[in-house]
Design a protein around this motif. Structure first.
Motif: not given
Length: 198
Positions: A29, A114, A118
């Protein structure tokens, strides 16, 4: 400036950085990757990274856009796009190839996941514009032609989100929907989508 096959050393180094970054960002990430860690993975100094990119966000944006754009280009080349094909045939050809690529390419799947979960503080507009807008618009247009009475954007957005997360949620889906247990994931997703848009 030495060139090998028309590619300069600088271009090779940049491509190496983008590939390593895609793998690292997919695994860890955005917050889990540092410029130091990326430099070590590429066997480059931090200064060499900054010679190619403005910082971590620039590396992230460019590597995700580059990786996703390459994958989408491959999906388009494998899909039916001939003008003489029906919107339905082109739509389901693209969606099947998209699902297959997500299933086979863990880096692509993780990068897209991702982005969904995030990407706080990351320039999503840049990544979307460079990599996601073309395929999204393409399938929205095809679905609008095939089923003009439905909200194509909502259905395609839902499909893309489900497809991106679906492969990793397969074990849970098999428990919750045992009727799909023996059906390959791509086939199950396409059958479900066909049922939703009826």
């Amino acid at each position: 400036m030495s060139e090998e096959n028309g590619i300069t050393k600088r271009e090779r180094t940049r491509a190496q950085i983008l590939q390593a970054a895609a793998t690292l960002f997919a695994e860890s990430g955005y917050s889990g990757v540092s410029m130091d860690g990326l430099g070590k993975a590429c066997r480059l100094t931090k200064g060499a990274l900054y010679d190619h990119f403005n910082g971590k966000e620039d590396v992230y944006t460019q590597c995700v856009a580059h990786y996703v754009k390459g994958a989408i280009s491959d999906i388009f080349s494998q899909s039916l796009t001939d003008d003489d094909r029906s919107a339905e045939a082109k739509l389901f050809s693209f969606l099947e190839n998209f699902l297959t690529r997500l299933q086979d390419d863990v880096v692509l799947r993780r990068l897209l996941q991702r982005l969904l979960i995030d990407a706080k503080g990351v320039d999503l507009a840049a990544v979307s514009e460079f990599a996601l807008l073309r395929p999204f618009s393409y399938v929205v247009d095809l679905l609008s032609q095939y089923k003009p009475s439905i909200n194509a954007k909502t259905h395609i957005y839902s499909f893309f989100c489900s497809a991106i997360m679906g492969e990793d949620l397969r074990a849970i889906a098999d428990l919750l929907s045992p009727e799909f247990k023996g059906i390959p994931a791509t086939q199950a997703m396409l059958e479900h989508f066909r049922g939703v848009i009826r």
